[in-house]
Design a protein around this motif. Structure first.
Motif, PDB file in Angstrom:
ATOM      1  N   TYR A 109      -6.813  13.346  -9.934  1.00  0.00           N
ATOM      2  CA  TYR A 109      -5.791  13.955 -10.696  1.00  0.00           C
ATOM      3  C   TYR A 109      -6.263  14.382 -12.126  1.00  0.00           C
ATOM      4  O   TYR A 109      -5.884  15.194 -12.773  1.00  0.00           O
ATOM      5  N   PHE A 110      -7.238  13.392 -12.623  1.00  0.00           N
ATOM      6  CA  PHE A 110      -7.697  13.715 -13.876  1.00  0.00           C
ATOM      7  C   PHE A 110      -8.485  14.802 -14.083  1.00  0.00           C
ATOM      8  O   PHE A 110      -8.172  15.858 -14.901  1.00  0.00           O
ATOM      9  N   ILE A 111      -9.267  15.251 -12.976  1.00  0.00           N
ATOM     10  CA  ILE A 111     -10.228  16.579 -13.189  1.00  0.00           C
ATOM     11  C   ILE A 111      -9.073  17.571 -12.831  1.00  0.00           C
ATOM     12  O   ILE A 111      -9.319  18.713 -13.618  1.00  0.00           O
ATOM     13  N   LYS A 112      -8.054  17.555 -12.329  1.00  0.00           N
ATOM     14  CA  LYS A 112      -7.022  18.678 -12.196  1.00  0.00           C
ATOM     15  C   LYS A 112      -6.318  18.806 -13.379  1.00  0.00           C
ATOM     16  O   LYS A 112      -5.615  19.792 -13.594  1.00  0.00           O
ATOM     17  N   GLY A 113      -6.229  17.940 -14.261  1.00  0.00           N
ATOM     18  CA  GLY A 113      -5.479  17.974 -15.499  1.00  0.00           C
ATOM     19  C   GLY A 113      -4.110  17.435 -15.261  1.00  0.00           C
ATOM     20  O   GLY A 113      -3.251  17.445 -16.366  1.00  0.00           O
ATOM     21  N   ASP A 114      -3.931  16.699 -14.523  1.00  0.00           N
ATOM     22  CA  ASP A 114      -2.650  16.070 -14.123  1.00  0.00           C
ATOM     23  C   ASP A 114      -2.714  14.702 -14.646  1.00  0.00           C
ATOM     24  O   ASP A 114      -2.858  13.784 -13.851  1.00  0.00           O
ATOM     25  N   TYR A 115      -2.468  14.493 -15.875  1.00  0.00           N
ATOM     26  CA  TYR A 115      -2.766  13.099 -16.563  1.00  0.00           C
ATOM     27  C   TYR A 115      -1.797  12.003 -15.987  1.00  0.00           C
ATOM     28  O   TYR A 115      -2.165  10.805 -15.937  1.00  0.00           O
ATOM     29  N   GLU A 116      -0.482  12.435 -15.916  1.00  0.00           N
ATOM     30  CA  GLU A 116       0.265  11.698 -15.637  1.00  0.00           C
ATOM     31  C   GLU A 116       0.360  10.991 -14.461  1.00  0.00           C
ATOM     32  O   GLU A 116       0.190   9.496 -14.207  1.00  0.00           O
ATOM     33  N   GLN A 117      -0.088  11.881 -13.271  1.00  0.00           N
ATOM     34  CA  GLN A 117      -0.615  11.338 -11.873  1.00  0.00           C
ATOM     35  C   GLN A 117      -1.670  10.330 -12.160  1.00  0.00           C
ATOM     36  O   GLN A 117      -1.916   9.277 -11.337  1.00  0.00           O
ATOM     37  N   ALA A 118      -2.841  10.838 -12.649  1.00  0.00           N
ATOM     38  CA  ALA A 118      -3.933  10.328 -12.982  1.00  0.00           C
ATOM     39  C   ALA A 118      -3.770   8.697 -13.630  1.00  0.00           C
ATOM     40  O   ALA A 118      -4.212   7.804 -13.043  1.00  0.00           O
ATOM     41  N   LYS A 119      -2.884   8.582 -14.512  1.00  0.00           N
ATOM     42  CA  LYS A 119      -2.742   7.254 -15.149  1.00  0.00           C
ATOM     43  C   LYS A 119      -1.858   6.364 -14.217  1.00  0.00           C
ATOM     44  O   LYS A 119      -2.329   5.263 -14.179  1.00  0.00           O
ATOM     45  N   SER A 120      -0.943   6.849 -13.349  1.00  0.00           N
ATOM     46  CA  SER A 120      -0.291   6.226 -12.398  1.00  0.00           C
ATOM     47  C   SER A 120      -1.330   5.444 -11.458  1.00  0.00           C
ATOM     48  O   SER A 120      -1.205   4.274 -10.971  1.00  0.00           O
ATOM     49  N   TYR A 121      -2.332   6.385 -11.046  1.00  0.00           N
ATOM     50  CA  TYR A 121      -3.044   5.615 -10.046  1.00  0.00           C
ATOM     51  C   TYR A 121      -4.150   4.603 -10.757  1.00  0.00           C
ATOM     52  O   TYR A 121      -4.689   3.870 -10.290  1.00  0.00           O
ATOM     53  N   TYR A 122      -4.426   5.084 -11.988  1.00  0.00           N
ATOM     54  CA  TYR A 122      -5.263   4.012 -12.612  1.00  0.00           C
ATOM     55  C   TYR A 122      -4.688   2.675 -12.958  1.00  0.00           C
ATOM     56  O   TYR A 122      -5.343   1.539 -13.147  1.00  0.00           O
ATOM     57  N   GLU A 123      -3.487   2.926 -13.162  1.00  0.00           N
ATOM     58  CA  GLU A 123      -2.651   1.683 -13.361  1.00  0.00           C
ATOM     59  C   GLU A 123      -2.747   0.804 -12.196  1.00  0.00           C
ATOM     60  O   GLU A 123      -2.730  -0.304 -12.173  1.00  0.00           O
ATOM     61  N   LYS A 124      -2.307   1.535 -10.874  1.00  0.00           N
ATOM     62  CA  LYS A 124      -2.618   0.708  -9.637  1.00  0.00           C
ATOM     63  C   LYS A 124      -3.785   0.063  -9.418  1.00  0.00           C
ATOM     64  O   LYS A 124      -3.918  -1.068  -9.060  1.00  0.00           O
ATOM     65  N   ALA A 125      -5.140   0.717  -9.672  1.00  0.00           N
ATOM     66  CA  ALA A 125      -6.211   0.375  -9.739  1.00  0.00           C
ATOM     67  C   ALA A 125      -6.339  -0.914 -10.522  1.00  0.00           C
ATOM     68  O   ALA A 125      -7.058  -2.017  -9.892  1.00  0.00           O
ATOM     69  N   LEU A 126      -5.792  -0.803 -11.652  1.00  0.00           N
ATOM     70  CA  LEU A 126      -5.956  -1.860 -12.555  1.00  0.00           C
ATOM     71  C   LEU A 126      -5.307  -3.217 -12.160  1.00  0.00           C
ATOM     72  O   LEU A 126      -5.623  -4.289 -12.533  1.00  0.00           O
ATOM     73  N   LEU A 127      -4.312  -3.173 -11.480  1.00  0.00           N
ATOM     74  CA  LEU A 127      -3.625  -4.304 -10.612  1.00  0.00           C
ATOM     75  C   LEU A 127      -4.416  -4.908  -9.791  1.00  0.00           C
ATOM     76  O   LEU A 127      -4.499  -6.320  -9.728  1.00  0.00           O
ATOM     77  N   MET A 128      -5.323  -4.302  -9.330  1.00  0.00           N
ATOM     78  CA  MET A 128      -6.351  -4.787  -8.257  1.00  0.00           C
ATOM     79  C   MET A 128      -7.461  -5.593  -8.917  1.00  0.00           C
ATOM     80  O   MET A 128      -8.173  -6.727  -8.686  1.00  0.00           O
ATOM     81  N   GLU A 129      -8.033  -4.927 -10.146  1.00  0.00           N
ATOM     82  CA  GLU A 129      -9.172  -5.300 -10.723  1.00  0.00           C
ATOM     83  C   GLU A 129      -8.953  -5.498 -12.354  1.00  0.00           C
ATOM     84  O   GLU A 129      -8.857  -4.603 -13.190  1.00  0.00           O
ATOM     85  N   THR A 130      -8.040  -6.414 -12.659  1.00  0.00           N
ATOM     86  CA  THR A 130      -7.678  -6.459 -14.109  1.00  0.00           C
ATOM     87  C   THR A 130      -8.621  -6.421 -15.150  1.00  0.00           C
ATOM     88  O   THR A 130      -8.215  -6.189 -16.118  1.00  0.00           O
TER      89      THR A 130
END
Length: 276
Positions: A109-130
């Motif tokens: 999503y970052f590559i596509k320029g959809d920064y809100e969606q990208a942020k959402s998924y990175y936040e999910k990733a961070l929940l797994m690897e704080t």
């Protein structure tokens, strides 16, 4: 396989490639053959052919899940985002607790320029690897792109507190350097740039650091420290032997462009071309 590596060692790539083709034809269920051929196709920038080999691996053994991510990344490289997302989603389905599942989709999503969606998924990733520095820095970059500058700084400072190695610190200092440059606070940017190079000195070779300094040297000019930029370039040049010493002209070029000194920038281009 022995013949293949013999041709690789003797620098006969066409013969090595022919052996690989024969290998997968004679042993179509040999995963190593398809993996090796895919790697060669990637090096040759024949992405479709590489994907074809990796997809064959999944047909031979559908549980080779790591190749889902590899194929997804190759589709991203081809800007075929829907196909990339399909493979990333397949990986996510198999490994819902793996932070990489969400990082992959966030990157897409970052590559596509959809920064809100990208942020959402990175936040999910961070929940797994704080404590994952790269995830915190990716979030910092996204916050900055979304115009959330305070949040971007906060993410960078969180990352700084979680650093455990010189490599971690170097990455965070580099991110803060970039942040303050984008905010026009060049003295702060230079401060973090110098801290970055200090950390690099703990694990990189001295000459690698010098080359990195050449390509960051214009930050001193942006901070109205022209004298320091020219002094450093002179010192760096003296530490290299010819013809590598001409790498400094990339630094001169960046400084002269920042100073809008067209004549000297043109001279620097001529000298930089010599090392190329």
């Amino acid at each position: 396989i022995t013949k293949y590596f013999n041709y690789v060692i003797t620098l006969e790539p066409e013969k090595a490639f022919a052996i690989l083709k024969m290998w997968v034809e004679l042993f179509p269920d040999d995963i190593q053959g398809h993996t090796t051929l895919a790697a060669v196709y990637i090096n040759k920038n024949q992405i479709k052919e590489a994907i074809s080999q990796l997809e064959l691996i999944l047909k031979i053994d559908p549980e080779q899940y790591d190749y889902l991510t590899t194929i997804g990344n190759l589709y991203v490289k081809m800007a075929e985002y829907d196909k990339a997302l399909d493979y990333f989603k397949q990986y996510e389905k198999q490994f819902p607790k793996d932070y990489q599942s969400y990082k992959n989709i966030g990157y897409l999503y970052f590559i596509k320029g959809d920064y809100e969606q990208a942020k959402s998924y990175y936040e999910k990733a961070l929940l797994m690897e704080t404590g994952k520095i790269s995830l915190l820095l990716n979030l910092a970059k996204l916050e900055k792109l979304l115009g959330n500058f305070n949040e971007a700084l906060d993410q960078n400072l969180k990352a700084l507190k979680k650093c455990k190695t010189s490599s971690d610190s170097m990455q965070v200092y580099g991110s803060l350097e970039s942040y303050y440059e984008s905010m026009g606070q060049m003295n702060e940017s230079v401060k973090y740039m110098e801290l970055k190079f200090k950390e690099m000195g703990k694990y990189s070779s001295p000459k690698d650091i010098l080359v990195s300094k050449v390509f960051d040297i214009d930050k001193y000019t942006k901070a109205n420290k022209d004298d320091k930029a020219f002094k450093m370039l002179k010192e760096i040049e003296e530490q290299f032997d010819a013809p590598v010493d001409k790498v400094v002209y990339f630094g001169y070029l960046r400084v002269y462009l920042e100073l809008e000194d067209v004549d000297n920038a043109r001279k620097a281009i001529i000298e930089a071309e010599k090392i190329i």
